[in-house]
Design a protein around this motif. Structure first.
Motif, PDB file in Angstrom:
ATOM      1  N   SER A  63       0.835  -1.252   0.044  1.00  0.00           N
ATOM      2  CA  SER A  63      -0.124  -0.047  -0.169  1.00  0.00           C
ATOM      3  C   SER A  63       0.816   1.157  -0.081  1.00  0.00           C
ATOM      4  CB  SER A  63      -1.038  -0.026   1.362  1.00  0.00           C
ATOM      5  OG  SER A  63      -0.531  -0.109   2.371  1.00  0.00           O
ATOM      6  N   PRO A  64       1.911   1.354   0.744  1.00  0.00           N
ATOM      7  CA  PRO A  64       2.654   2.568   0.659  1.00  0.00           C
ATOM      8  C   PRO A  64       3.005   3.012  -0.907  1.00  0.00           C
ATOM      9  CG  PRO A  64       3.428   1.393   2.477  1.00  0.00           C
ATOM     10  CD  PRO A  64       2.505   0.284   1.535  1.00  0.00           C
ATOM     11  N   THR A  65       3.254   2.017  -1.714  1.00  0.00           N
ATOM     12  CA  THR A  65       3.689   2.362  -2.912  1.00  0.00           C
ATOM     13  C   THR A  65       2.664   2.074  -4.035  1.00  0.00           C
ATOM     14  OG1 THR A  65       4.773   0.140  -3.410  1.00  0.00           O
ATOM     15  CG2 THR A  65       6.135   1.835  -2.624  1.00  0.00           C
ATOM     16  N   ASP A  66       1.579   1.596  -3.486  1.00  0.00           N
ATOM     17  CA  ASP A  66       0.233   1.174  -4.382  1.00  0.00           C
ATOM     18  C   ASP A  66       0.817   0.300  -5.474  1.00  0.00           C
ATOM     19  OD1 ASP A  66      -2.470   1.501  -4.908  1.00  0.00           O
ATOM     20  OD2 ASP A  66      -2.145   2.781  -6.346  1.00  0.00           O
ATOM     21  N   ALA A  67       1.520  -0.667  -5.122  1.00  0.00           N
ATOM     22  CA  ALA A  67       2.044  -1.482  -6.325  1.00  0.00           C
ATOM     23  C   ALA A  67       1.599  -3.105  -5.933  1.00  0.00           C
ATOM     24  CB  ALA A  67       3.551  -1.479  -6.454  1.00  0.00           C
ATOM     25  N   LEU A  68       1.625  -3.698  -6.863  1.00  0.00           N
ATOM     26  CA  LEU A  68       1.067  -5.250  -6.882  1.00  0.00           C
ATOM     27  C   LEU A  68       2.453  -5.748  -7.548  1.00  0.00           C
ATOM     28  CD1 LEU A  68      -1.352  -7.062  -6.267  1.00  0.00           C
ATOM     29  CD2 LEU A  68      -1.793  -7.072  -8.472  1.00  0.00           C
ATOM     30  N   TYR A  69       3.015  -7.206  -6.551  1.00  0.00           N
ATOM     31  CA  TYR A  69       4.107  -7.762  -6.723  1.00  0.00           C
ATOM     32  C   TYR A  69       3.735  -9.233  -7.058  1.00  0.00           C
ATOM     33  CZ  TYR A  69       6.644  -3.765  -5.567  1.00  0.00           C
ATOM     34  OH  TYR A  69       7.163  -2.169  -5.579  1.00  0.00           O
ATOM     35  N   VAL A  70       4.484  -9.927  -7.851  1.00  0.00           N
ATOM     36  CA  VAL A  70       4.442 -11.388  -8.108  1.00  0.00           C
ATOM     37  C   VAL A  70       5.718 -11.575  -8.141  1.00  0.00           C
ATOM     38  CG1 VAL A  70       2.196 -11.417  -9.095  1.00  0.00           C
ATOM     39  CG2 VAL A  70       4.033 -11.003 -10.473  1.00  0.00           C
ATOM     40  N   ASN A  71       5.837 -13.305  -7.774  1.00  0.00           N
ATOM     41  CA  ASN A  71       7.128 -13.874  -7.891  1.00  0.00           C
ATOM     42  C   ASN A  71       7.368 -14.343  -9.174  1.00  0.00           C
ATOM     43  OD1 ASN A  71       9.449 -15.905  -7.300  1.00  0.00           O
ATOM     44  ND2 ASN A  71       9.448 -14.830  -5.318  1.00  0.00           N
ATOM     45  N   VAL A  72       8.616 -14.384 -10.034  1.00  0.00           N
ATOM     46  CA  VAL A  72       8.610 -14.784 -11.148  1.00  0.00           C
ATOM     47  C   VAL A  72      10.176 -15.298 -11.145  1.00  0.00           C
ATOM     48  CG1 VAL A  72       8.844 -14.463 -13.820  1.00  0.00           C
ATOM     49  CG2 VAL A  72       7.162 -13.176 -12.468  1.00  0.00           C
ATOM     50  N   ASN A  73      10.412 -16.735 -11.281  1.00  0.00           N
ATOM     51  CA  ASN A  73      11.623 -17.451 -11.135  1.00  0.00           C
ATOM     52  C   ASN A  73      12.514 -16.712 -10.007  1.00  0.00           C
ATOM     53  OD1 ASN A  73      11.081 -18.549 -13.489  1.00  0.00           O
ATOM     54  ND2 ASN A  73      11.736 -17.030 -14.887  1.00  0.00           N
ATOM     55  N   GLY A  74      11.920 -16.621  -8.919  1.00  0.00           N
ATOM     56  CA  GLY A  74      12.536 -16.303  -7.763  1.00  0.00           C
ATOM     57  C   GLY A  74      12.741 -14.834  -7.354  1.00  0.00           C
ATOM     58  N   ASN A  75      12.351 -13.971  -8.487  1.00  0.00           N
ATOM     59  CA  ASN A  75      12.580 -12.492  -8.193  1.00  0.00           C
ATOM     60  C   ASN A  75      11.066 -11.844  -8.025  1.00  0.00           C
ATOM     61  OD1 ASN A  75      15.218 -12.558  -8.719  1.00  0.00           O
ATOM     62  ND2 ASN A  75      14.959 -13.068 -10.806  1.00  0.00           N
ATOM     63  N   TRP A  76      10.897 -11.071  -7.126  1.00  0.00           N
ATOM     64  CA  TRP A  76       9.600 -10.455  -7.103  1.00  0.00           C
ATOM     65  C   TRP A  76       9.539  -9.191  -8.046  1.00  0.00           C
ATOM     66  CZ3 TRP A  76       5.789 -12.054  -4.590  1.00  0.00           C
ATOM     67  CH2 TRP A  76       5.887 -13.117  -3.499  1.00  0.00           C
ATOM     68  N   ILE A  77       8.739  -9.108  -8.747  1.00  0.00           N
ATOM     69  CA  ILE A  77       8.501  -7.942  -9.990  1.00  0.00           C
ATOM     70  C   ILE A  77       7.199  -7.344  -9.764  1.00  0.00           C
ATOM     71  CG2 ILE A  77      10.070  -9.266 -11.599  1.00  0.00           C
ATOM     72  CD1 ILE A  77       7.400  -9.854 -13.078  1.00  0.00           C
ATOM     73  N   LYS A  78       7.652  -5.978 -10.205  1.00  0.00           N
ATOM     74  CA  LYS A  78       6.220  -5.158 -10.031  1.00  0.00           C
ATOM     75  C   LYS A  78       5.149  -5.527 -11.067  1.00  0.00           C
ATOM     76  CE  LYS A  78       4.662  -0.353  -9.902  1.00  0.00           C
ATOM     77  NZ  LYS A  78       5.347   1.094  -9.725  1.00  0.00           N
ATOM     78  N   VAL A  79       3.801  -5.625 -11.105  1.00  0.00           N
ATOM     79  CA  VAL A  79       3.036  -6.006 -11.999  1.00  0.00           C
ATOM     80  C   VAL A  79       2.865  -4.777 -12.595  1.00  0.00           C
ATOM     81  CG1 VAL A  79       0.870  -6.873 -12.561  1.00  0.00           C
ATOM     82  CG2 VAL A  79       2.131  -7.950 -10.749  1.00  0.00           C
ATOM     83  N   GLU A  80       2.953  -4.570 -13.946  1.00  0.00           N
ATOM     84  CA  GLU A  80       2.780  -3.536 -15.103  1.00  0.00           C
ATOM     85  C   GLU A  80       1.811  -3.834 -15.927  1.00  0.00           C
ATOM     86  OE1 GLU A  80       4.253  -0.566 -14.236  1.00  0.00           O
ATOM     87  OE2 GLU A  80       5.793  -0.918 -12.879  1.00  0.00           O
ATOM     88  N   PRO A  81       0.926  -3.043 -16.420  1.00  0.00           N
ATOM     89  CA  PRO A  81       0.097  -3.176 -17.385  1.00  0.00           C
ATOM     90  C   PRO A  81       0.717  -3.521 -18.811  1.00  0.00           C
ATOM     91  CG  PRO A  81      -0.015  -0.795 -16.902  1.00  0.00           C
ATOM     92  CD  PRO A  81       0.994  -1.562 -15.870  1.00  0.00           C
TER      93      PRO A  81
END
Length: 87
Positions: A63-81
């Motif tokens: 919530s502080p960054t208003d961002a959604l993250y998912v783990n891809v191949n061991g790395n957390w990445i920000k979900v971008e449209p």
């Protein structure tokens, strides 16, 4: 990958849950698994859980960054449209 509308819907759900629960972190079953292909493998959604403590099969809303993250191949990445350039 997801559209901006889909990401915004997931974020809105996370914000609503946070307001309802009035505490963090929150871990809930993912209600979007059957709606969005990009969320199919994510069993739970965590809200304001540090990424260091999140499981790889979670989506994490920060919530502080208003961002959604998912783990891809061991790395957390920000979900971008993927439709960011569409008009």
């Amino acid at each position: 990958m997801p559209s901006k509308t889909e990401i915004d819907e997931v974020k809105a759900w996370c914000k609503k849950k946070k307001d309802e629960m009035k505490s963090v972190p929150i871990i809930e079953l993912n209600p979007f698994r059957n709606r969005f292909a990009w969320m199919m493998a994510k069993i739970k959604i965590a809200i304001d859980l540090p990424l260091d403590y999140a499981d790889n099969n979670m989506a994490v809303y920060d919530s502080p960054t208003d961002a959604l993250y998912v783990n891809v191949n061991g790395n957390w990445i920000k979900v971008e449209p993927d439709d960011i350039f569409e008009v």
